[in-house]
Design an enzyme around this catalytic site. Structure first.
Site, PDB file in Angstrom:
ATOM      1  N   LYS A 207    -109.206 -22.212  17.587  1.00 16.80           N
ATOM      2  CA  LYS A 207    -109.725 -22.394  16.232  1.00 16.80           C
ATOM      3  C   LYS A 207    -109.210 -23.705  15.646  1.00 16.80           C
ATOM      4  CE  LYS A 207    -109.881 -20.173  11.713  1.00 16.80           C
ATOM      5  NZ  LYS A 207    -109.565 -19.014  10.899  1.00 16.80           N
ATOM      6  N   GLU A 213     -99.646 -24.475  23.167  1.00 16.37           N
ATOM      7  CA  GLU A 213     -99.862 -23.900  24.497  1.00 16.37           C
ATOM      8  C   GLU A 213    -101.241 -24.298  25.031  1.00 16.37           C
ATOM      9  OE1 GLU A 213     -98.885 -22.340  21.813  1.00 16.37           O
ATOM     10  OE2 GLU A 213     -97.153 -21.056  22.224  1.00 16.37           O
ATOM     11  N   GLY A 268    -108.652 -15.812  13.678  1.00 16.80           N
ATOM     12  CA  GLY A 268    -108.509 -15.933  15.130  1.00 16.80           C
ATOM     13  C   GLY A 268    -108.600 -14.590  15.834  1.00 16.80           C
ATOM     14  N   ARG A 269    -107.928 -13.579  15.289  1.00 14.32           N
ATOM     15  CA  ARG A 269    -107.910 -12.270  15.971  1.00 14.32           C
ATOM     16  C   ARG A 269    -109.182 -11.464  15.727  1.00 14.32           C
ATOM     17  NH1 ARG A 269    -104.200 -13.006  12.247  1.00 14.32           N
ATOM     18  NH2 ARG A 269    -104.134 -11.787  10.327  1.00 14.32           N
ATOM     19  N   GLU A 354    -100.518  -8.522  13.874  1.00 13.02           N
ATOM     20  CA  GLU A 354    -100.582  -9.826  13.198  1.00 13.02           C
ATOM     21  C   GLU A 354    -101.239  -9.660  11.822  1.00 13.02           C
ATOM     22  OE1 GLU A 354    -102.821 -13.437  14.693  1.00 13.02           O
ATOM     23  OE2 GLU A 354    -100.874 -13.960  15.481  1.00 13.02           O
ATOM     24  N   HIS A 385     -97.028   8.199  33.954  1.00 11.20           N
ATOM     25  CA  HIS A 385     -95.961   8.127  34.959  1.00 11.20           C
ATOM     26  C   HIS A 385     -94.900   7.108  34.563  1.00 11.20           C
ATOM     27  CE1 HIS A 385     -97.993  10.851  37.698  1.00 11.20           C
ATOM     28  NE2 HIS A 385     -99.099  10.335  37.189  1.00 11.20           N
ATOM     29  N   LYS A 509     -92.619 -21.578  15.665  1.00 16.99           N
ATOM     30  CA  LYS A 509     -93.335 -22.749  16.191  1.00 16.99           C
ATOM     31  C   LYS A 509     -92.649 -24.029  15.713  1.00 16.99           C
ATOM     32  CE  LYS A 509     -98.080 -20.924  15.961  1.00 16.99           C
ATOM     33  NZ  LYS A 509     -99.371 -21.098  15.304  1.00 16.99           N
TER      34      LYS A 509
HETATM   35  O1  F6P Z   1     -99.968 -18.424  16.217  1.00 16.42           O
HETATM   36  C1  F6P Z   1    -100.808 -17.342  16.013  1.00 16.42           C
HETATM   37  C2  F6P Z   1    -102.241 -17.782  16.111  1.00 16.42           C
HETATM   38  O2  F6P Z   1    -102.547 -18.613  15.056  1.00 16.42           O
HETATM   39  C3  F6P Z   1    -103.195 -16.596  16.165  1.00 16.42           C
HETATM   40  O3  F6P Z   1    -103.506 -16.102  14.922  1.00 16.42           O
HETATM   41  C4  F6P Z   1    -104.351 -17.198  16.882  1.00 16.42           C
HETATM   42  O4  F6P Z   1    -105.231 -16.231  17.377  1.00 16.42           O
HETATM   43  C5  F6P Z   1    -103.641 -17.982  17.952  1.00 16.42           C
HETATM   44  O5  F6P Z   1    -102.485 -18.489  17.315  1.00 16.42           O
HETATM   45  C6  F6P Z   1    -104.421 -19.113  18.554  1.00 16.42           C
HETATM   46  O6  F6P Z   1    -104.800 -20.043  17.592  1.00 16.42           O
HETATM   47  P1  F6P Z   1    -105.919 -21.103  17.890  1.00 16.42           P
HETATM   48  O7  F6P Z   1    -107.188 -20.402  18.175  1.00 16.42           O
HETATM   49  O8  F6P Z   1    -106.007 -21.952  16.658  1.00 16.42           O
HETATM   50  O9  F6P Z   1    -105.475 -21.911  19.079  1.00 16.42           O
END
Ligand code: F6P
Length: 543
Positions: A207, A213, A268-269, A354, A385, A509
């Site tokens: 987003k 990452e 995002g979620r 979240e 299990h 972060k």
């Molecule tokens: O750090 C949490 C978050 O912002 C989530 O809410 C989101 O889904 C994820 O990181 C990834 O964010 P992006 O889609 O901006 O890379």
């Protein structure tokens, strides 16, 4: 002090809890032969059985009064209408519009109807799917795309990964989809090591297009392609972006035509319904992707229109509040009895934790009541299990959701019946328990030690919901996810928290960015607390 716990209805629920907490569900079932009929609901082919809960009709009425006390009906309307309910970020939360656009209804954000824009991106997704699936889209050497790597994390990973795993029987065999989320290089390297750059398409899903990452992995993937293609023009054949930040995607080198937008009003979620679902659409086909949206849309309509006493997500939420706030249950387990749904609890962890892992309410005050529970779980048979021991006999109350399809595409009916017998037996055992008398009768021995006798008894009275539907299809998966999304939203409304921001992920972060340069030198570090200093210095010693 927030007024929720001081309200008359909260006090009534407290008093009711004192009356009911020693009542065993065995007795409730015995007293009411129609308990199943009285405490179960249907939508389409999905049955929601909530009769194995520590509730009576009075409990439900009181919980519905609580929902009314918090103005839930208006809050639901405000979400669907596009009010800026994400107050800290001054945005609407309009994931529901992504599934509603199929019916071409209007939804306004800042006085603009967003439906045409949603439909434009949907059309673009459809065309792109056709090109990739038909093989018209070719890689830099003229070959068809055979592998797709979605690089994203959190909401830009978990939703597509979970849905595609669930819908494998619908996936085309010609194109394999892989997911890379972890900053640990092992994730990318192990994924691409068996792939050929000339037939691989990377979908960079983010987003913000700034997530460390995702961007680090995206750059490594670009380098991998360049090592083989030796020509930057190849990027436009092998990289597409899904983002609300077009400028950053272009900065990265994504061709303008290869950018699939979504918008700041999609959390995002809550984004798998947007272009973030591109990998799903390519794999299962655009028509099936639309079925996923339709399944969610069915639940949206139900959620918006059904009276609370017949409203599945509202009841799921109220039951959660009952255990979380009155029984002090700290967690909630999600237990799918379908291998295909094995990532459901991972996905719902982000959706719920979240959203509702907050301790400041919408007025900026610290809450004096429990908010979001710990969501956990895994595939039911495997959990049996591993951790079911604690759910059956531990000291903690763990409300559970058991989820199963009646039919399975792969298994013989016989093998599926074994799976279902477990899906049915576990909630029964949790509810019924096993008394000392039953143990004695079963073992038929007089000289049993007290320890053995007591160890073999089960208190029972442990609550669960059961969800049973015909089959795992795009539509049922869409419905299932939407049920949980709305459950989460309802709980946030009642706890008076903003379920749509995630400020709690920022501090870590920020500190990681600040700390990184300190890892890249050989100096002894003394600028942090002694624990962090100690860890950094030990790392430098052993690296
Ligand atoms: O750090 C949490 C978050 O912002 C989530 O809410 C989101 O889904 C994820 O990181 C990834 O964010 P992006 O889609 O901006 O890379």
């Amino acid at each position: 002090m927030p007024e929720l716990t001081e309200s008359a209805i909260w006090q009534s629920l407290n008093a009711h809890y004192e009356n009911i907490r020693h009542i065993h569900m065995r007795d409730l079932f015995e007293q009411d032969p129609n308990r199943f009929e009285n405490f179960s609901l249907h939508i389409n082919d999905l049955l929601f059985d909530f009769s194995k809960n520590r509730i009576t009709k009075e409990t439900l009425n009181l919980l519905i009064d609580l929902a009314n006390h918090t103005g839930l009906k208006d809050q639901i309307e405000a979400m669907f209408r596009g009010d800026k309910i994400n107050i800290t970020e001054n945005r609407p939360a309009l994931h529901t519009a992504l599934r509603r656009s199929q019916q071409n209804k209007t939804v306004y954000v800042n006085n603009e109807d967003i439906t045409p824009e949603i439909n434009r991106v949907l059309d673009k997704i459809e065309q792109f799917c056709d090109q990739i699936r038909s093989g018209k889209w070719r890689g830099y050497s003229g070959k068809k795309i055979t592998n797709i790597v979605n690089i994203g994390i959190g909401g830009s990973d978990l939703g597509p990964k979970m849905v595609l795993t669930a819908l494998q029987p619908y996936a085309t065999e010609n194109i394999k989809v892989h997911f890379v989320s972890n900053i640990d290089q092992a994730n990318l390297i192990e994924t691409i090591s068996n792939l050929a750059p000339e037939t691989t398409l990377f979908i960079i899903s983010s987003k913000t297009f700034t997530t460390q990452e995702t961007m680090t992995n995206a750059h490594s993937a670009k380098q991998w392609l360049m090592n083989s293609a030796q020509n930057t023009q190849a990027i436009s054949k092998h990289f597409v972006a899904i983002s609300a930040n077009r400028a950053e995607a272009i900065n990265f080198g994504i061709a303008s035509d290869n950018i699939f937008e979504f918008w700041d009003w999609v959390g995002g979620r809550y984004s798998l319904w947007s272009a973030i679902g591109l990998s799903i659409a390519i794999s299962i086909g655009f028509k099936n992707f639309c079925q996923l949206l339709l399944g969610a849309n069915d639940i949206d309509n139900h959620f918006r229109l059904a009276p609370f006493e017949r409203n599945i997500p509202v009841i799921m939420a109220l039951l959660g509040i009952w255990y979380n706030n009155f029984f002090n249950a700290a967690s909630h387990a999600i237990l799918p009895y379908a291998h295909s749904l094995r990532y459901l609890s991972d996905y719902l962890q982000q959706c719920d934790m979240e959203s509702n892992g907050k301790s400041i309410d919408r007025d900026g005050l610290e809450v004096n009541y429990e908010t979001g529970p710990i969501i956990w779980g895994q595939s039911g048979p495997n959990g049996q299990h591993a951790f079911f021991q604690l759910i059956h006999q531990g000291t903690k109350l763990v409300p559970c959701d058991f989820i199963a399809p009646a039919c399975n595409r792969y298994d013989s009916t016989e093998q599926h019946a074994i799976l279902l017998s477990n899906f049915l037996a576990q909630p029964e055992a949790l509810m019924q328990g096993q008394t000392i008398e039953q143990v004695k009768t079963e073992l038929n021995q007089d000289d049993l030690s007290i320890t053995l006798l007591h160890s073999k008894t089960f208190s029972g009275n442990r609550p669960s919901n059961s969800f049973l539907f015909k089959e795992v299809t795009p539509k049922t998966v869409g419905s299932l996810i939407a049920l949980y999304e709305h459950k989460t939203f309802v709980q946030g409304c009642i706890w008076n928290i903003n379920s749509f921001d995630q400020m709690g992920v920022e501090l870590g972060k920020k500190l990681a960015y600040a700390l990184l340069p300190e890892l890249n030198n050989n100096q002894i570090i003394d600028t942090h607390d002694s624990s962090t200093n100690g860890l950094i210095n030990y790392y430098k010693k052993i690296r």
